[in-house]
Motif scaffolding. Structure first.
Motif, PDB file in Angstrom:
ATOM      1  N   ILE A  53       0.838  -1.202   0.000  1.00 30.32           N
ATOM      2  CA  ILE A  53       0.000   0.000   0.000  1.00 30.32           C
ATOM      3  C   ILE A  53       0.875   1.255   0.000  1.00 30.32           C
ATOM      4  O   ILE A  53       0.659   2.184  -0.785  1.00 30.32           O
ATOM      5  N   LEU A  54       1.876   1.275   0.872  1.00 33.20           N
ATOM      6  CA  LEU A  54       2.758   2.447   0.944  1.00 33.20           C
ATOM      7  C   LEU A  54       3.576   2.612  -0.333  1.00 33.20           C
ATOM      8  O   LEU A  54       3.822   3.736  -0.783  1.00 33.20           O
ATOM      9  N   ASP A  55       3.974   1.504  -0.922  1.00 32.27           N
ATOM     10  CA  ASP A  55       4.705   1.564  -2.177  1.00 32.27           C
ATOM     11  C   ASP A  55       3.822   2.168  -3.273  1.00 32.27           C
ATOM     12  O   ASP A  55       4.273   2.995  -4.072  1.00 32.27           O
ATOM     13  N   ARG A  56       2.560   1.779  -3.285  1.00 33.94           N
ATOM     14  CA  ARG A  56       1.616   2.321  -4.272  1.00 33.94           C
ATOM     15  C   ARG A  56       1.384   3.819  -4.038  1.00 33.94           C
ATOM     16  O   ARG A  56       1.314   4.603  -4.995  1.00 33.94           O
ATOM     17  N   GLU A 102      13.048   1.568   1.253  1.00 39.76           N
ATOM     18  CA  GLU A 102      12.701   1.950   2.629  1.00 39.76           C
ATOM     19  C   GLU A 102      12.593   3.474   2.748  1.00 39.76           C
ATOM     20  O   GLU A 102      11.658   3.990   3.369  1.00 39.76           O
ATOM     21  N   LEU A 103      13.531   4.187   2.161  1.00 41.22           N
ATOM     22  CA  LEU A 103      13.500   5.651   2.191  1.00 41.22           C
ATOM     23  C   LEU A 103      12.271   6.181   1.455  1.00 41.22           C
ATOM     24  O   LEU A 103      11.622   7.136   1.901  1.00 41.22           O
ATOM     25  N   ARG A 104      11.934   5.557   0.344  1.00 43.89           N
ATOM     26  CA  ARG A 104      10.764   5.953  -0.440  1.00 43.89           C
ATOM     27  C   ARG A 104       9.479   5.760   0.363  1.00 43.89           C
ATOM     28  O   ARG A 104       8.585   6.624   0.379  1.00 43.89           O
ATOM     29  N   ILE A 105       9.398   4.639   1.069  1.00 43.91           N
ATOM     30  CA  ILE A 105       8.212   4.363   1.886  1.00 43.91           C
ATOM     31  C   ILE A 105       8.147   5.324   3.070  1.00 43.91           C
ATOM     32  O   ILE A 105       7.069   5.781   3.448  1.00 43.91           O
ATOM     33  N   GLU A 106       9.292   5.668   3.644  1.00 50.51           N
ATOM     34  CA  GLU A 106       9.305   6.657   4.725  1.00 50.51           C
ATOM     35  C   GLU A 106       8.739   7.991   4.250  1.00 50.51           C
ATOM     36  O   GLU A 106       8.010   8.663   4.982  1.00 50.51           O
ATOM     37  N   LYS A 107       9.074   8.375   3.028  1.00 47.60           N
ATOM     38  CA  LYS A 107       8.537   9.617   2.473  1.00 47.60           C
ATOM     39  C   LYS A 107       7.025   9.523   2.298  1.00 47.60           C
ATOM     40  O   LYS A 107       6.304  10.502   2.535  1.00 47.60           O
ATOM     41  N   ALA A 108       6.537   8.365   1.874  1.00 43.00           N
ATOM     42  CA  ALA A 108       5.092   8.176   1.723  1.00 43.00           C
ATOM     43  C   ALA A 108       4.411   8.281   3.087  1.00 43.00           C
ATOM     44  O   ALA A 108       3.351   8.906   3.217  1.00 43.00           O
ATOM     45  N   GLU A 134       4.310   5.635  -5.313  1.00 43.25           N
ATOM     46  CA  GLU A 134       4.257   5.646  -6.777  1.00 43.25           C
ATOM     47  C   GLU A 134       3.281   6.712  -7.272  1.00 43.25           C
ATOM     48  O   GLU A 134       3.597   7.489  -8.179  1.00 43.25           O
ATOM     49  N   GLU A 135       2.095   6.755  -6.662  1.00 43.29           N
ATOM     50  CA  GLU A 135       1.068   7.735  -7.056  1.00 43.29           C
ATOM     51  C   GLU A 135       1.552   9.171  -6.826  1.00 43.29           C
ATOM     52  O   GLU A 135       1.214  10.068  -7.589  1.00 43.29           O
ATOM     53  N   LEU A 136       2.333   9.365  -5.762  1.00 42.38           N
ATOM     54  CA  LEU A 136       2.839  10.701  -5.434  1.00 42.38           C
ATOM     55  C   LEU A 136       4.079  11.071  -6.242  1.00 42.38           C
ATOM     56  O   LEU A 136       4.518  12.219  -6.214  1.00 42.38           O
ATOM     57  N   GLY A 137       4.646  10.086  -6.923  1.00 46.89           N
ATOM     58  CA  GLY A 137       5.864  10.342  -7.677  1.00 46.89           C
ATOM     59  C   GLY A 137       7.071  10.543  -6.774  1.00 46.89           C
ATOM     60  O   GLY A 137       7.981  11.319  -7.086  1.00 46.89           O
TER      61      GLY A 137
END
Length: 159
Positions: free
Chosen positions: A76-79, A127-133, A82-85
């Motif tokens: 879910i967080l990965d998606r 992991e960093l990308r998911i933290e940003k989400a 992705e949606e947020l770019g």
């Protein structure tokens, strides 16, 4: 710490409200991997083989449920990312590697080399990308604090 609690509640709510089915073989494989990591950790703690096996077996059902929730949250967080770019820069990766190196009292280039040789550098980026989400979710969330429920006075007293 309060921010982490808000993030945790947001993610738990997302996991609870989204249905994602995983192939049983996928869960079994992920569970075996998680149990192997746990086995190594228990060995490092000095537990005997029979104690390790008992600990792993007794937690198997809980581990499977937790693993499914963790996988759902991750997807879910990965998606959302992705949606947020959401992108992760090399400077952000370097900054995290420096933090890890400081905690482990090692050189950053040692940490980077270890991550690269173990194929974990992409995991760090993810992991960093998911933290940003998560951060985005927390910043957009409207936290509402409910007042404690007050009890209505009862008229139990008789005259």
């Amino acid at each position: 710490e309060e921010d982490r609690a808000v993030e945790r509640r947001l993610v738990e709510n997302l996991v609870d409200t989204h249905e994602i089915e995983f192939p049983e073989s996928f869960i079994e494989h992920a569970l075996r991997d998680a149990q192997e990591r746990r086995r190594f950790a228990l060995q490092d703690e000095g537990l005997a083989t029979d104690e390790i096996e008992e600990a792993l077996h007794s937690q198997e059902d809980e581990d499977a449920v937790g693993l499914k929730r963790e996988l759902k949250a991750s997807l879910i967080l990965d998606r959302i990312a992705e949606e947020l770019g959401v992108n992760v820069t090399e400077d952000e990766v370097d900054e995290r590697i420096h933090k890890i190196a400081q905690r482990q009292r090692r050189w950053p280039n040692e940490i980077r080399s270890a991550l690269e040789s173990e194929g974990l550098l992409d995991n760090l980026r993810r992991e960093l990308r998911i933290e940003k989400a998560r951060l985005h979710l927390r910043q957009k969330a409207k936290v509402v604090t409910k007042a404690p429920a007050t009890k209505e006075p009862t008229s139990d007293a008789q005259a």
